[in-house]
Motif scaffolding. Sequence first.
Motif, mmCIF file in Angstrom:
data_model
loop_
_atom_site.group_PDB
_atom_site.id
_atom_site.type_symbol
_atom_site.label_atom_id
_atom_site.label_comp_id
_atom_site.label_asym_id
_atom_site.label_seq_id
_atom_site.Cartn_x
_atom_site.Cartn_y
_atom_site.Cartn_z
ATOM 1 N N ASN A 1 0.873 -1.165 0.000
ATOM 2 C CA ASN A 1 0.000 0.000 0.000
ATOM 3 C C ASN A 1 0.915 1.220 0.000
ATOM 4 O O ASN A 1 1.426 1.607 1.038
ATOM 5 C CB ASN A 1 -0.898 -0.029 1.237
ATOM 6 C CG ASN A 1 -1.770 1.193 1.333
ATOM 7 O OD1 ASN A 1 -1.951 1.903 0.355
ATOM 8 N ND2 ASN A 1 -2.318 1.446 2.519
ATOM 9 N N GLY A 2 1.135 1.771 -1.173
ATOM 10 C CA GLY A 2 2.169 2.795 -1.293
ATOM 11 C C GLY A 2 3.526 2.142 -1.097
ATOM 12 O O GLY A 2 3.858 1.179 -1.792
ATOM 13 N N THR A 3 4.285 2.634 -0.129
ATOM 14 C CA THR A 3 5.589 2.021 0.144
ATOM 15 C C THR A 3 5.561 1.206 1.432
ATOM 16 O O THR A 3 6.613 0.870 1.973
ATOM 17 C CB THR A 3 6.679 3.102 0.263
ATOM 18 O OG1 THR A 3 6.292 4.013 1.305
ATOM 19 C CG2 THR A 3 6.848 3.857 -1.041
ATOM 20 N N SER A 4 4.375 0.889 1.928
ATOM 21 C CA SER A 4 4.297 0.090 3.150
ATOM 22 C C SER A 4 3.171 -0.931 2.992
ATOM 23 O O SER A 4 2.781 -1.281 1.891
ATOM 24 C CB SER A 4 4.077 0.987 4.369
ATOM 25 O OG SER A 4 2.854 1.676 4.243
ATOM 26 N N GLY A 5 2.645 -1.384 4.110
ATOM 27 C CA GLY A 5 1.598 -2.394 4.069
ATOM 28 C C GLY A 5 2.073 -3.692 4.668
ATOM 29 O O GLY A 5 3.241 -4.082 4.532
ATOM 30 N N SER A 6 1.182 -4.374 5.349
ATOM 31 C CA SER A 6 1.546 -5.569 6.101
ATOM 32 C C SER A 6 1.658 -6.801 5.199
ATOM 33 O O SER A 6 0.888 -6.970 4.253
ATOM 34 C CB SER A 6 0.484 -5.826 7.182
ATOM 35 O OG SER A 6 0.789 -6.993 7.891
ATOM 36 N N ILE A 7 2.622 -7.650 5.523
ATOM 37 C CA ILE A 7 2.758 -8.955 4.858
ATOM 38 C C ILE A 7 2.371 -10.065 5.829
ATOM 39 O O ILE A 7 1.600 -10.956 5.478
ATOM 40 C CB ILE A 7 4.208 -9.152 4.353
ATOM 41 C CG1 ILE A 7 4.534 -8.080 3.305
ATOM 42 C CG2 ILE A 7 4.384 -10.556 3.772
ATOM 43 C CD1 ILE A 7 5.990 -8.068 2.871
ATOM 44 N N GLY A 8 2.888 -10.016 7.070
ATOM 45 C CA GLY A 8 2.552 -11.050 8.035
ATOM 46 C C GLY A 8 3.326 -10.882 9.317
ATOM 47 O O GLY A 8 4.141 -9.953 9.469
ATOM 48 N N SER A 9 3.081 -11.784 10.234
ATOM 49 C CA SER A 9 3.781 -11.754 11.515
ATOM 50 C C SER A 9 5.158 -12.406 11.373
ATOM 51 O O SER A 9 5.325 -13.357 10.609
ATOM 52 C CB SER A 9 2.980 -12.510 12.581
ATOM 53 O OG SER A 9 1.725 -11.892 12.758
ATOM 54 N N ALA A 10 6.108 -11.879 12.131
ATOM 55 C CA ALA A 10 7.473 -12.389 12.046
ATOM 56 C C ALA A 10 7.966 -12.817 13.421
ATOM 57 O O ALA A 10 7.504 -12.302 14.447
ATOM 58 C CB ALA A 10 8.398 -11.315 11.476
ATOM 59 N N ALA A 11 8.888 -13.767 13.429
ATOM 60 C CA ALA A 11 9.505 -14.212 14.678
ATOM 61 C C ALA A 11 10.969 -14.541 14.412
ATOM 62 O O ALA A 11 11.302 -15.170 13.390
ATOM 63 C CB ALA A 11 8.780 -15.440 15.224
ATOM 64 N N TYR A 12 11.848 -14.068 15.331
ATOM 65 C CA TYR A 12 13.277 -14.355 15.182
ATOM 66 C C TYR A 12 13.540 -15.772 15.688
ATOM 67 O O TYR A 12 13.474 -16.047 16.879
ATOM 68 C CB TYR A 12 14.115 -13.311 15.934
ATOM 69 C CG TYR A 12 14.272 -12.046 15.130
ATOM 70 C CD1 TYR A 12 13.200 -11.180 14.968
ATOM 71 C CD2 TYR A 12 15.475 -11.765 14.494
ATOM 72 C CE1 TYR A 12 13.320 -10.038 14.192
ATOM 73 C CE2 TYR A 12 15.607 -10.618 13.717
ATOM 74 C CZ TYR A 12 14.512 -9.762 13.566
ATOM 75 O OH TYR A 12 14.635 -8.645 12.788
ATOM 76 N N TYR A 13 13.861 -16.654 14.746
ATOM 77 C CA TYR A 13 14.164 -18.058 15.066
ATOM 78 C C TYR A 13 15.548 -18.140 15.687
ATOM 79 O O TYR A 13 15.779 -18.855 16.670
ATOM 80 C CB TYR A 13 14.064 -18.870 13.780
ATOM 81 C CG TYR A 13 14.349 -20.335 13.903
ATOM 82 C CD1 TYR A 13 13.499 -21.194 14.592
ATOM 83 C CD2 TYR A 13 15.494 -20.880 13.291
ATOM 84 C CE1 TYR A 13 13.774 -22.542 14.683
ATOM 85 C CE2 TYR A 13 15.761 -22.229 13.375
ATOM 86 C CZ TYR A 13 14.909 -23.064 14.071
ATOM 87 O OH TYR A 13 15.181 -24.399 14.160
ATOM 88 N N THR A 14 16.498 -17.416 15.072
ATOM 89 C CA THR A 14 17.830 -17.221 15.658
ATOM 90 C C THR A 14 18.150 -15.735 15.513
ATOM 91 O O THR A 14 17.308 -14.960 15.052
ATOM 92 C CB THR A 14 18.898 -18.050 14.907
ATOM 93 O OG1 THR A 14 19.032 -17.525 13.580
ATOM 94 C CG2 THR A 14 18.525 -19.524 14.835
ATOM 95 N N SER A 15 19.349 -15.367 15.838
ATOM 96 C CA SER A 15 19.721 -13.951 15.730
ATOM 97 C C SER A 15 19.780 -13.489 14.280
ATOM 98 O O SER A 15 19.697 -12.295 14.006
ATOM 99 C CB SER A 15 21.075 -13.719 16.408
ATOM 100 O OG SER A 15 22.079 -14.491 15.774
ATOM 101 N N THR A 16 19.905 -14.416 13.335
ATOM 102 C CA THR A 16 20.046 -14.039 11.920
ATOM 103 C C THR A 16 19.034 -14.733 11.019
ATOM 104 O O THR A 16 19.174 -14.709 9.796
ATOM 105 C CB THR A 16 21.456 -14.376 11.411
ATOM 106 O OG1 THR A 16 21.710 -15.766 11.638
ATOM 107 C CG2 THR A 16 22.515 -13.535 12.124
#
Lengths: 388, 58
Positions: free
Chosen positions: A289-304
């Motif tokens: 939506n323009g230059t933003s907009g949601s894709i989904g929820s994220a979670a850090y599985y490891t530091s990288t």
Amino acid sequence: MTVSIKSPTSTTGSIQLNGSDVLTIDSSGNLTAPNALTVTGTSTLTGNATVTGTLTVNSTASINGSNISTQPSFRNLIINGDMRIAQRGTSFTADNVYTLDRWKSADGTGGTPARTLSQQTFTLGQTDVPNAYYYLQHNQTGASTNGNASLVQRIEDVTQFDGQTITISFYAKADASMNINIRLLQDFGTGGSPSAAVEVSEIVSIGTSWTKYTVTKTLGSLSGKTLGTDGVNTSYLTVNIDFQPTTTFVFDVTLFQLELGTEATPFENLPYDVELARCQRYYHRINPNGTSGSIGSAAYYTSTTVFVSLNFPTSMRTFPSMEQVTGTDYYNINRNGANDTFNTFTLNTSNIDSADLYVTSGVSGTSGWAGRCRFNSASGYVAFSAEL
Amino acid sequence: MKIDKIIKMYFEGELVGYDITYVNSNFKKSVPINESNTDYQEIQEWIAKGNTLEPADE
């Protein structure tokens, strides 16, 4: 032939032909036709009518004045026949790609003629094509040398076309009179040793003004055929519009319908959300939506390594591929009060209802952090494809 | 679009699919290992024609 009226003085009775009842009437006045009954004129029923066999209406049937044949019954086995759903965009120049939803612009036998396909709109109030607003235009800008282009839609599950008579109807016009070949292939899927595809076809001459065209064909019996081992949902009926000219041309088409039977009924208009959901079984795209907009929820599985989980709006035909455009900082994860921008995702797993994506470059955090994955550019998109 | 390269994708040592990139394009596909997926079928055909997968990306 002997026609007689049985027990004419009774409150019940029958009309007989050669000694057999063709019409009976009971004590309540109900009339029954034990065999076929054909009414060639207009018939009005004020009481209840029960049909235990097949009822065929070759003209208009209505209930309380509403035309039955214009009500949604999912009789059109083509999806997006009115060319209105355009998740991938509205103009396409690459060859052998999907264009408007469910419609693929395919190369012929080795030819790749230059062409642009686009979604076009009618002027409001036009009467050339009743109740249509969109149409698909195939503008072939280069000559084909060793094969023609075609417009293709594959209808999932060949088993629904076992020896069926089908009728195709559509509105079309061209910039000059031309022929197209409506070619139907019953394809028996993939895996193992499926039977060879069975083909029927018919040449249709297209004129230079909008006209409704109709083609009725009987498809092959499935008796003795073998489906592929990858499942019935890899089998399909291909509807090809093969363009016959090898020079440049412009071809316009809309209100494309394929239905069982010998009659071309009026085009079936489905609500937008229903038609979109039918398309999303095969392709689902998330746009910024323009230059933003949601894709989904994220979670850090490891530091990288970050996982992004998505649920699809409708069950897809099979485990889909993920499609995306990659670019510097096209995507972003908001986490712990800051952002990680990155360029690309990779698909970890998908099933017919959901997918897990992961990111291993450009992200840095602490295992266990939650975040939200968003677009960071108007040029990015993420899509899932389970096309046939 | 012409395929540039196809890379086997591994996550924690397990093959999870293939990434396809295209010549002169920033369009990319990630394809699961699934016989009913037409992209997966095309990859198998591409390999059968003698094309070579890129080294695994672990």
